[in-house]
Write a protein that holds these residues in place. Structure first.
Motif: not given
Length: 543
Positions: A389-393
């Protein structure tokens, strides 16, 4: 070229890791998998020294204390700041004795504790400055635990860290912590107003620390704060501790003691305002302390939080499951007084993770080993799910799309695991939490490098803490005391771990209908077989 002394460089990943983990460990809302799981070296030694008293009173068994001694020997071997080679040899000789109440080994242990406790954090600062310093995770855990064990509060330490210290080099940060610890405790005045207090004129009016409503309002107004309305008066406490947050914790404990007395006096309402007023604080401080971190998230995740009593109820019938009973027994873990929290937390584990057919397991302490296996098996997925839930695009990278397509947290954890194994890094969101996420990635990379060794280390740490909870429960229930030297710290570190174990047991009960003891057996097998060709994946250790 990398810095030959990373602990002296505030920009090094080593220094940033230590500062980040200190913030993680002192943040009251941190989830269980990023918290501290054990006490510091010297409080653990103090607890072992005290154990002789409880063995003599037959509150603790010699077998339990022997296990404690051997585990502590193993843990202290990983503490480079404990003392010199000669000191360590003397300490090891002392720990090899039975430490009975009148033994020479116990008297030596007392002297050795007093000899090496001063300067402990200074020695850690020197270790961090070395060309090959200890693992940053080890430094951060030791320093934070020692500060908390010495009387600082979580929120007080967190505020101290955020006050310009989180950007220091590791050795400077630990040296600052040593200087903080060297300051003597100070007096704090804590005012606790009451909305109602039964017969307060008769039963409280004669007390030296009672203030009437008018006196309370004038006292608070004199500090520049807006005084509360609709109160009957207040009790003022002078508390000698290390920080204001700890002063409120002590005052809250005192109010709880008064409430316990009031329940036996057939009295009327005793309702504190909810806020306390502390010397030097710019605003009122909540009297209700933050929850201790015991969370059973599967109740809400499976939409079962309020599924109680929907069917017709019949007097005298027991409709709850063993898991429901355990959750009720353990309900004091987050906000209850120390004694019910320790006793209820352990009783919940024992009720679910032991059975009459267990062969030769002395006093049900096997529940600690089984719960530790469950928690260790839960740890990788907890870390990987949080990271998912801490992944950026990132343009040209489909990772966020693959995560969005996942139907469960298990699938999200598996995607992150495969990504980390493949390229060793993740595109993390940029925020104040990034440092904590980076530290989590490093923990997962260490786990992937040697799954069985790291999981065994986690299991051992958790079992040490849960066995401590068992001993503390015996001190409370069989010794009739809440004054054990390690009781408050034991509750601080074990409450989140008990919550993690109960969460897995609750999930199994709601979803797969696997019995608690069977789930624990599955966890123990998974820990032995992880990394084997026929062993489970890290995301499926409890499947």
């Amino acid at each position: 070229m990398p810095d030959p002394h990373p602990g002296r460089d505030p920009r090094s990943s080593y220094s940033r890791h230590i500062a980040t983990r200190l913030l993680d460990f002192t943040r009251t809302g941190s989830p269980w998998h990023v918290r501290l799981w054990d006490l510091g070296s010297f409080l653990a030694l103090e607890e072992l020294h005290e154990a002789g008293v409880w063995v003599d009173r037959r509150v603790l068994s010699q077998t339990a204390v022997d296990w404690q001694r051997h585990a502590l020997e193993r843990l202290l071997g990983d503490d480079p700041a404990l003392g010199s080679k000669v000191y360590r040899r003397q300490l090891q000789e002392s720990l090899k004795t039975t430490l009975t109440l009148a033994s020479d080994g116990r008297r030596k242990l007392r002297h050795l504790i007093d000899l090496a406790r001063p300067g402990y954090l200074d020695r850690w600062a020197a270790c961090a400055a070395a060309e090959q310093p200890p693992r940053p995770e080890r430094v951060a855990r030791a320093v934070t635990a020692h500060l908390l064990d010495s009387g600082h509060s979580l929120s007080g330490l967190h505020r101290w860290l955020r006050d310009g210290r989180s950007g220091l080099a590791a050795t400077d940060l630990v040296a600052e912590a040593a200087a903080l610890l060297a300051r003597p405790p100070r007096d704090w005045s804590v005012v606790v107003p009451f909305r109602s207090l039964h017969r307060h004129e008769e039963l409280a009016g004669h007390l030296a620390n009672w203030r009437t409503a008018d006196e309370t309002q004038a006292l608070i107004a004199g500090t520049g704060l807006k005084p509360p309305e609709h109160i009957v008066g207040s009790l003022t406490f002078t508390v000698k501790v290390r920080d204001s947050a700890r002063a409120v914790e002590v005052a809250s404990d005192l109010v709880e003691r008064m409430q316990a007395r009031a329940r036996f006096a057939a009295s009327g309402p005793m309702s504190p305002l909810g806020d306390a007023y502390v010397t030097g604080e710019a605003k009122p401080v909540p009297l209700l302390l933050p929850a201790r971190g015991a969370q059973v998230l599967s109740l809400a995740a499976e939409r079962q939080l309020y599924v109680v009593g929907a069917e017709v109820q019949h007097s005298g019938e027991q409709t709850g499951s063993a898991v429901d009973d355990a959750l009720e027994i353990a309900s004091a873990l987050n906000h209850g007084p120390l004694a019910p929290a320790l006793a209820g937390g352990w009783a919940a584990l024992e009720s679910l993770l032991t059975e009459a057919r267990d062969p030769d397991e002395r006093e049900k302490v096997v529940a600690a080993a089984r719960a530790a296996a469950l928690v260790a098996c839960s740890w990788p997925r907890a870390e990987l799910t949080a990271l998912s839930y801490r992944i950026r695009e990132v343009t040209g990278d489909d990772l966020t799309g693959r995560l969005a397509a996942c139907g469960s947290n298990r699938e999200r954890a598996a995607v992150v695991s495969a990504e980390l194994r493949g390229r060793g890094a993740l595109p993390l969101l940029r925020s104040w939490r990034t440092g904590s996420d980076v530290a989590s990635v490093l923990r997962m990379r260490e786990l992937f490098a040697d799954e069985q060794r790291v999981l065994e280390r986690v299991r051992f740490y958790v079992e040490v803490s849960l066995r401590r909870m068992y001993r503390c429960r015996n001190i409370v229930l069989h010794g009739g005391s809440t004054g054990g030297v390690a009781l408050p710290a034991a509750l601080r570190v074990t409450a989140p771990l008990v919550g993690a174990a109960l969460d897995r047991l609750t999930h199994a009960h709601l979803v797969t209908k696997v019995r608690p003891v069977a789930l624990a057996s599955r966890a123990e097998t998974a820990l032995r077989m992880v990394g084997d060709d026929l062993g489970p994946d890290l995301c499926d250790l409890l499947e």
